[in-house]
Enzyme design. Structure first.
Site, PDB file in Angstrom:
ATOM      1  N   GLY A  63       5.933  -7.463  -5.375  1.00 57.28           N
ATOM      2  CA  GLY A  63       5.909  -6.559  -4.228  1.00 57.28           C
ATOM      3  C   GLY A  63       5.516  -7.277  -2.953  1.00 57.28           C
ATOM      4  O   GLY A  63       6.044  -6.999  -1.872  1.00 57.28           O
ATOM      5  N   TRP A 100       8.474  -9.280  -1.865  1.00 57.65           N
ATOM      6  CA  TRP A 100       9.506  -8.410  -1.292  1.00 57.65           C
ATOM      7  C   TRP A 100       9.315  -8.285   0.214  1.00 57.65           C
ATOM      8  O   TRP A 100      10.288  -8.217   0.974  1.00 57.65           O
ATOM      9  CB  TRP A 100       9.440  -7.026  -1.939  1.00 57.65           C
ATOM     10  CG  TRP A 100      10.417  -6.048  -1.350  1.00 57.65           C
ATOM     11  CD1 TRP A 100      11.708  -5.843  -1.726  1.00 57.65           C
ATOM     12  CD2 TRP A 100      10.176  -5.139  -0.262  1.00 57.65           C
ATOM     13  NE1 TRP A 100      12.283  -4.864  -0.948  1.00 57.65           N
ATOM     14  CE2 TRP A 100      11.374  -4.419  -0.043  1.00 57.65           C
ATOM     15  CE3 TRP A 100       9.067  -4.874   0.542  1.00 57.65           C
ATOM     16  CZ2 TRP A 100      11.478  -3.454   0.947  1.00 57.65           C
ATOM     17  CZ3 TRP A 100       9.177  -3.916   1.530  1.00 57.65           C
ATOM     18  CH2 TRP A 100      10.370  -3.203   1.722  1.00 57.65           C
ATOM     19  N   HIS A 101       8.055  -8.284   0.659  1.00 53.72           N
ATOM     20  CA  HIS A 101       7.784  -8.115   2.084  1.00 53.72           C
ATOM     21  C   HIS A 101       8.142  -9.346   2.897  1.00 53.72           C
ATOM     22  O   HIS A 101       8.330  -9.240   4.116  1.00 53.72           O
ATOM     23  CB  HIS A 101       6.314  -7.757   2.306  1.00 53.72           C
ATOM     24  CG  HIS A 101       5.974  -6.340   1.977  1.00 53.72           C
ATOM     25  ND1 HIS A 101       5.696  -5.919   0.698  1.00 53.72           N
ATOM     26  CD2 HIS A 101       5.899  -5.229   2.760  1.00 53.72           C
ATOM     27  CE1 HIS A 101       5.440  -4.611   0.712  1.00 53.72           C
ATOM     28  NE2 HIS A 101       5.569  -4.169   1.947  1.00 53.72           N
ATOM     29  N   GLY A 102       8.206 -10.504   2.273  1.00 53.86           N
ATOM     30  CA  GLY A 102       8.576 -11.681   3.033  1.00 53.86           C
ATOM     31  C   GLY A 102       8.372 -12.964   2.256  1.00 53.86           C
ATOM     32  O   GLY A 102       7.595 -13.019   1.300  1.00 53.86           O
ATOM     33  N   PHE A 155      11.050  -6.791   7.203  1.00 51.87           N
ATOM     34  CA  PHE A 155      11.025  -6.922   5.754  1.00 51.87           C
ATOM     35  C   PHE A 155      12.356  -6.527   5.136  1.00 51.87           C
ATOM     36  O   PHE A 155      12.581  -6.810   3.990  1.00 51.87           O
ATOM     37  CB  PHE A 155       9.901  -6.073   5.150  1.00 51.87           C
ATOM     38  CG  PHE A 155       8.566  -6.319   5.806  1.00 51.87           C
ATOM     39  CD1 PHE A 155       8.145  -7.606   6.061  1.00 51.87           C
ATOM     40  CD2 PHE A 155       7.750  -5.263   6.173  1.00 51.87           C
ATOM     41  CE1 PHE A 155       6.921  -7.849   6.664  1.00 51.87           C
ATOM     42  CE2 PHE A 155       6.523  -5.492   6.766  1.00 51.87           C
ATOM     43  CZ  PHE A 155       6.115  -6.781   7.017  1.00 51.87           C
TER      44      PHE A 155
END
Length: 517
Positions: A319, A322-324, A517
């Site tokens: 997770g 996923w944001h960066g 993102f």
């Protein structure tokens, strides 16, 4: 094109909205859907028309795969489809990060050309992965490409969510009521949009003025002291809250004017009394995706407590990524995975030993401190910058007070200096204002109702949840009922005022934080 821009509010959206209903009335529902798809693609291509080739290719491939997977019930095709989507996402989002770290580990000069990250690729990729899985489970099926294209590109939720399921959206567009303009839907949608616009342009962008200087200085090598570090990280804590909350409300409001109800994606996460509750309230549809497509397939709660902790940490690491593509996001995800594992362990122990159970206010304070510490790594662009901020929050970088304040404290100021507190020139007004705003916003995020609560009788979202006496000790349900939205002059006045104040800031348009993102 941003929701908080003049061209969107005064040109694009009115044309698309009323064009949709006019075309539906004149040429039929399918023509209106085509209009909405083309409009959404125009909205997406506004930033860079080259992005359109990527999203169109992705839609065509996943639509065909979904049909084959549904008809053949092929697990092999599902695996290939998911892997293909993740490969494309990985190339655009993580190839540079991977090559850079491999070069560092091997002490080589490997490099890769700069890859431009397509807008919203994380969101529409996850959305289509969910569609493939749902097709395999045979809980959804799509016969027309134009309907599938609308599911992927519907512009109110295209760029930053919520991450929706096919079965949540398409049945709404298949109802004739969605193609008839409704004064109630328009009134509700404008009211929700006005609240979101105010949150974004007034509160979130206002707090950025106090968060950005401290983080930028820390990343550049500065060591913020106790008061500056806390004011900066608290300002960012509120900035990202109202930025994402504002976007989520605006998405709900825009969709509602089309008669479409989106899933709830944000629900007062700073009221949470545990980190598990925080993730049930923050980015709800991403949490749902991580749970359903990563945590449960890994084994979830089925393989014992030890594996459960491992799966929680693994899920949150993914997770975070996923944001960066950055170690700051990895650390942020690892922290939240560790928080969740510790919380689950503590919950098991406290169920056996009730004297260990924490009072709600203490549990809330611990949860918020954990979230705030993690935000430091999320926002900082360097590991050293994040550590410097955390050291400042612990007082390890000293304590400084502007001389203008120390001079006014008289004997107290002299005593503080004898304790090692130093003074500096300039910045008094900025520091004091930052602290005033942060202190004022604390009761706002923990006491006031949300759009979900205010529109509880008019179904603000697809999610049926509300604060009750048993779950929300911060606010009385009867207070929410008194503030609930209704088609009356008082609410029209409130909405108009918020909308006008929001419009006054359009000269300083800023991106939404989750757009990156």
């Amino acid at each position: 094109m941003l929701f908080n821009s003049a061209e969107f509010i005064f040109v694009f959206f009115p044309i698309v909205l009323f064009g949709f209903f006019w075309i539906a009335n004149r040429f039929g529902n399918e023509s209106a859907i085509l209009w909405l798809v083309l409009s959404s693609l125009f909205f997406y291509g506004w930033w860079d028309p080259s992005y359109l080739l990527i999203i169109l290719s992705s839609m065509v491939c996943n639509y065909q795969l979904g049909r084959y997977i549904y008809n053949l019930k092929s697990k092999w095709l599902l695996t290939a489809g998911v892997a293909g989507n993740l490969f494309v996402l990985g190339y655009f989002k993580y190839a540079g990060f991977l090559v850079f770290n491999l070069a560092w580990l091997t002490n080589s000069d490997w490099s890769i050309e700069n890859i431009v990250l397509p807008l919203a690729i994380s969101f529409f990729t996850f959305q289509q992965i969910a569609y493939l899985v749902d097709s395999y489970k045979q809980v959804t099926e799509e016969y027309r490409f134009i309907h599938y294209a609308l599911f992927v590109t519907f512009f109110p939720q295209l760029i930053a969510g919520p991450i929706v399921h096919h079965k949540e959206m398409l049945p709404q567009f298949q109802s004739d009521n969605a193609f008839r303009i409704s004064a109630t839907h328009i009134a509700i949608g404008i009211s929700i949009f006005a609240i979101g616009l105010f949150k974004k342009t007034v509160i979130a962008d206002g707090m950025a003025d106090y968060a950005n200087p401290m983080f930028n200085a820390a990343d550049a090598g500065s060591a913020p002291d106790l008061l500056l570090a806390w004011s900066g990280i608290l300002a960012y804590t509120f900035q990202i809250y109202f930025d994402f909350s504002g976007y989520s409300d605006m998405a709900l409001g825009l969709a509602r004017m089309f008669g479409i109800i989106l899933p709830l994606n944000f629900y007062s996460p700073y009221k949470a009394r545990s980190i598990s509750e925080f993730w049930r309230r923050w980015h709800i549809t991403l949490s749902r995706f991580l749970r359903d497509y990563i945590y449960i397939p890994l084994g979830g709660n089925r393989k014992g407590q030890g594996y459960r902790y491992l799966f929680l940490i693994t899920t949150m690491l993914l997770g975070g990524l996923w944001h960066g593509a950055g170690w700051n996001f990895v650390i942020w995800g690892a922290l939240h995975g560790g928080y969740l594992a510790v919380h689950q362990g503590w919950r098991l122990v406290s169920e056996r030993h009730t004297w260990l159970q924490l009072h709600a206010s203490v549990a809330w304070l611990i949860t918020m401190l954990a979230v705030i510490v993690a935000w430091g790594f999320f926002r900082a662009t360097s590991f050293d910058g994040a550590l410097s901020i955390l050291q400042g929050m612990l007082g390890l970088n000293g304590v400084s007070i502007p001389m203008a304040i120390l001079a006014r404290l008289g004997e107290t100021g002299i005593m503080l200096q004898s304790w090692g507190i130093t003074g500096y020139h300039g910045g008094a007004s900025h520091l004091v204002t930052a602290w005033i705003y942060c202190l004022l916003l604390i009761p706002v995020v923990v006491c006031l109702p949300t759009v979900q609560d205010l529109f509880r009788h008019h179904r603000a979202s697809l999610t049926n949840t509300e604060e009750t006496t048993g779950t929300g000790f911060w606010i009385a349900p009867q207070f929410i009922r008194k503030l609930a939205w209704q088609p009356a002059l008082i609410w029209a006045s409130y909405s108009s005022l918020l909308f006008i104040i929001g419009l006054m800031t359009l000269g300083q348009v800023s991106d939404f934080l989750y757009f990156q993102f």
